[in-house]
Design a protein around this motif. Sequence first.
Motif, PDB file in Angstrom:
ATOM      1  N   ALA A   1     155.599 102.418 103.089  1.00  0.00           N
ATOM      2  CA  ALA A   1     156.269 101.118 102.953  1.00  0.00           C
ATOM      3  C   ALA A   1     157.657 101.253 103.555  1.00  0.00           C
ATOM      4  CB  ALA A   1     156.331 100.701 101.489  1.00  0.00           C
ATOM      5  N   TYR A   2     158.434 100.168 103.454  1.00  0.00           N
ATOM      6  CA  TYR A   2     159.783 100.156 104.012  1.00  0.00           C
ATOM      7  C   TYR A   2     160.758  99.537 103.027  1.00  0.00           C
ATOM      8  CZ  TYR A   2     157.077 100.972 108.171  1.00  0.00           C
ATOM      9  OH  TYR A   2     156.190 101.497 109.072  1.00  0.00           O
ATOM     10  N   VAL A   3     161.948 100.127 102.938  1.00  0.00           N
ATOM     11  CA  VAL A   3     163.063  99.552 102.203  1.00  0.00           C
ATOM     12  C   VAL A   3     163.839  98.735 103.224  1.00  0.00           C
ATOM     13  CG1 VAL A   3     165.246 100.078 101.039  1.00  0.00           C
ATOM     14  CG2 VAL A   3     163.196 101.435 100.537  1.00  0.00           C
ATOM     15  N   SER A   4     164.015  97.443 102.955  1.00  0.00           N
ATOM     16  CA  SER A   4     164.687  96.558 103.903  1.00  0.00           C
ATOM     17  C   SER A   4     165.851  95.861 103.204  1.00  0.00           C
ATOM     18  CB  SER A   4     163.689  95.516 104.410  1.00  0.00           C
ATOM     19  OG  SER A   4     164.336  94.569 105.228  1.00  0.00           O
ATOM     20  N   SER A   5     167.045  95.937 103.847  1.00  0.00           N
ATOM     21  CA  SER A   5     168.216  95.287 103.279  1.00  0.00           C
ATOM     22  C   SER A   5     169.268  95.102 104.364  1.00  0.00           C
ATOM     23  CB  SER A   5     168.790  96.122 102.141  1.00  0.00           C
ATOM     24  OG  SER A   5     169.950  95.514 101.624  1.00  0.00           O
ATOM     25  N   GLY A   6     169.789  93.897 104.458  1.00  0.00           N
ATOM     26  CA  GLY A   6     170.890  93.633 105.380  1.00  0.00           C
ATOM     27  C   GLY A   6     170.607  93.997 106.819  1.00  0.00           C
ATOM     28  N   GLY A   7     169.377  93.868 107.245  1.00  0.00           N
ATOM     29  CA  GLY A   7     169.030  94.168 108.632  1.00  0.00           C
ATOM     30  C   GLY A   7     168.655  95.620 108.883  1.00  0.00           C
ATOM     31  N   SER A   8     168.851  96.505 107.906  1.00  0.00           N
ATOM     32  CA  SER A   8     168.439  97.900 108.094  1.00  0.00           C
ATOM     33  C   SER A   8     167.112  98.149 107.388  1.00  0.00           C
ATOM     34  CB  SER A   8     169.510  98.857 107.572  1.00  0.00           C
ATOM     35  OG  SER A   8     169.633  98.739 106.184  1.00  0.00           O
ATOM     36  N   VAL A   9     166.340  99.068 107.946  1.00  0.00           N
ATOM     37  CA  VAL A   9     165.021  99.388 107.415  1.00  0.00           C
ATOM     38  C   VAL A   9     164.897 100.907 107.307  1.00  0.00           C
ATOM     39  CG1 VAL A   9     162.532  99.228 107.830  1.00  0.00           C
ATOM     40  CG2 VAL A   9     164.020  97.324 108.457  1.00  0.00           C
ATOM     41  N   MET A  10     164.340 101.361 106.186  1.00  0.00           N
ATOM     42  CA  MET A  10     164.135 102.788 105.958  1.00  0.00           C
ATOM     43  C   MET A  10     162.700 102.995 105.476  1.00  0.00           C
ATOM     44  SD  MET A  10     165.941 105.113 102.977  1.00  0.00           S
ATOM     45  CE  MET A  10     167.429 104.183 103.188  1.00  0.00           C
ATOM     46  N   SER A  11     162.026 103.984 106.004  1.00  0.00           N
ATOM     47  CA  SER A  11     160.659 104.237 105.552  1.00  0.00           C
ATOM     48  C   SER A  11     160.671 104.905 104.183  1.00  0.00           C
ATOM     49  CB  SER A  11     159.904 105.096 106.566  1.00  0.00           C
ATOM     50  OG  SER A  11     160.521 106.350 106.691  1.00  0.00           O
TER      51      SER A  11
ATOM     52  N   ASN B   1     166.567 109.892 101.556  1.00  0.00           N
ATOM     53  CA  ASN B   1     167.920 109.995 101.011  1.00  0.00           C
ATOM     54  C   ASN B   1     168.244 108.770 100.156  1.00  0.00           C
ATOM     55  OD1 ASN B   1     170.628 110.288 100.450  1.00  0.00           O
ATOM     56  ND2 ASN B   1     171.155 110.989 102.503  1.00  0.00           N
ATOM     57  N   PRO B   2     168.135 108.889  98.833  1.00  0.00           N
ATOM     58  CA  PRO B   2     168.392 107.742  97.948  1.00  0.00           C
ATOM     59  C   PRO B   2     169.800 107.164  98.070  1.00  0.00           C
ATOM     60  CG  PRO B   2     167.322 109.515  96.747  1.00  0.00           C
ATOM     61  CD  PRO B   2     167.697 110.065  98.095  1.00  0.00           C
ATOM     62  N   ALA B   3     170.748 107.935  98.584  1.00  0.00           N
ATOM     63  CA  ALA B   3     172.121 107.441  98.725  1.00  0.00           C
ATOM     64  C   ALA B   3     172.206 106.246  99.665  1.00  0.00           C
ATOM     65  CB  ALA B   3     173.034 108.559  99.222  1.00  0.00           C
ATOM     66  N   PHE B   4     171.236 106.098 100.565  1.00  0.00           N
ATOM     67  CA  PHE B   4     171.248 104.998 101.520  1.00  0.00           C
ATOM     68  C   PHE B   4     170.483 103.772 101.044  1.00  0.00           C
ATOM     69  CE2 PHE B   4     171.863 108.674 104.481  1.00  0.00           C
ATOM     70  CZ  PHE B   4     173.172 108.354 104.808  1.00  0.00           C
ATOM     71  N   VAL B   5     169.933 103.812  99.832  1.00  0.00           N
ATOM     72  CA  VAL B   5     169.181 102.683  99.300  1.00  0.00           C
ATOM     73  C   VAL B   5     170.118 101.821  98.455  1.00  0.00           C
ATOM     74  CG1 VAL B   5     167.214 101.971  97.889  1.00  0.00           C
ATOM     75  CG2 VAL B   5     167.051 104.028  99.303  1.00  0.00           C
ATOM     76  N   PRO B   6     170.286 100.539  98.808  1.00  0.00           N
ATOM     77  CA  PRO B   6     171.182  99.664  98.042  1.00  0.00           C
ATOM     78  C   PRO B   6     170.591  99.306  96.673  1.00  0.00           C
ATOM     79  CG  PRO B   6     170.041  98.401  99.710  1.00  0.00           C
ATOM     80  CD  PRO B   6     169.655  99.844  99.935  1.00  0.00           C
ATOM     81  N   PRO B   7     171.418  98.820  95.756  1.00  0.00           N
ATOM     82  CA  PRO B   7     170.932  98.478  94.415  1.00  0.00           C
ATOM     83  C   PRO B   7     169.853  97.393  94.400  1.00  0.00           C
ATOM     84  CG  PRO B   7     173.337  98.518  94.472  1.00  0.00           C
ATOM     85  CD  PRO B   7     172.867  98.653  95.886  1.00  0.00           C
ATOM     86  N   HIS B   8     169.908  96.472  95.367  1.00  0.00           N
ATOM     87  CA  HIS B   8     168.904  95.412  95.505  1.00  0.00           C
ATOM     88  C   HIS B   8     168.380  95.455  96.935  1.00  0.00           C
ATOM     89  CE1 HIS B   8     169.867  93.391  91.696  1.00  0.00           C
ATOM     90  NE2 HIS B   8     171.091  93.830  91.931  1.00  0.00           N
ATOM     91  N   PHE B   9     167.060  95.372  97.104  1.00  0.00           N
ATOM     92  CA  PHE B   9     166.465  95.432  98.442  1.00  0.00           C
ATOM     93  C   PHE B   9     165.075  94.833  98.413  1.00  0.00           C
ATOM     94  CE2 PHE B   9     165.370  99.323  96.245  1.00  0.00           C
ATOM     95  CZ  PHE B   9     164.018  99.486  96.517  1.00  0.00           C
ATOM     96  N   ARG B  10     164.485  94.703  99.600  1.00  0.00           N
ATOM     97  CA  ARG B  10     163.099  94.254  99.725  1.00  0.00           C
ATOM     98  C   ARG B  10     162.227  95.469 100.033  1.00  0.00           C
ATOM     99  NH1 ARG B  10     164.231  88.793 103.112  1.00  0.00           N
ATOM    100  NH2 ARG B  10     164.563  87.486 101.290  1.00  0.00           N
ATOM    101  N   LEU B  11     161.117  95.569  99.323  1.00  0.00           N
ATOM    102  CA  LEU B  11     160.126  96.600  99.571  1.00  0.00           C
ATOM    103  C   LEU B  11     158.990  95.945 100.337  1.00  0.00           C
ATOM    104  CD1 LEU B  11     159.121  99.520  99.008  1.00  0.00           C
ATOM    105  CD2 LEU B  11     158.033  98.604  96.952  1.00  0.00           C
ATOM    106  N   VAL B  12     158.731  96.417 101.556  1.00  0.00           N
ATOM    107  CA  VAL B  12     157.698  95.834 102.417  1.00  0.00           C
ATOM    108  C   VAL B  12     156.570  96.848 102.571  1.00  0.00           C
ATOM    109  CG1 VAL B  12     157.196  94.822 104.676  1.00  0.00           C
ATOM    110  CG2 VAL B  12     159.489  94.571 103.677  1.00  0.00           C
TER     111      VAL B  12
END
Length: 94
Positions: A16-26, A43-54
């Motif tokens: 899946a992908y973590v998506s927030s503010g135009g950035s995407v992380m697998s 790297n959990p440090a780059f995951v914001p408190p609120h995001f979309r999981l795709v």
Amino acid sequence: MEEKRKYPRTEINEPAYVSSGGSVMSCVVRNISTEGAAIDVENPAFVPPHFRLVMASDSSVYECKIAWIQRKRIGVTFVATPQDVDHPKDEREG
């Protein structure tokens, strides 16, 4: 350890992908329920408190907030229903 979840989680191990503010992380969704999921990220440090999981398999989208972090695993709660559920057609469509 006592189980505190209302709904049992299903082991899925899907990309899946973590998506927030135009950035995407697998990421990898390790388990999921109607109220939340556990995901693994590099790297959990780059995951914001609120995001979309795709979800990579069907592009379903979940609005998430972080509930907990343990090493590279993040527990999230869903703050909205999945975007791929059957919605009434937009009234502007004809």
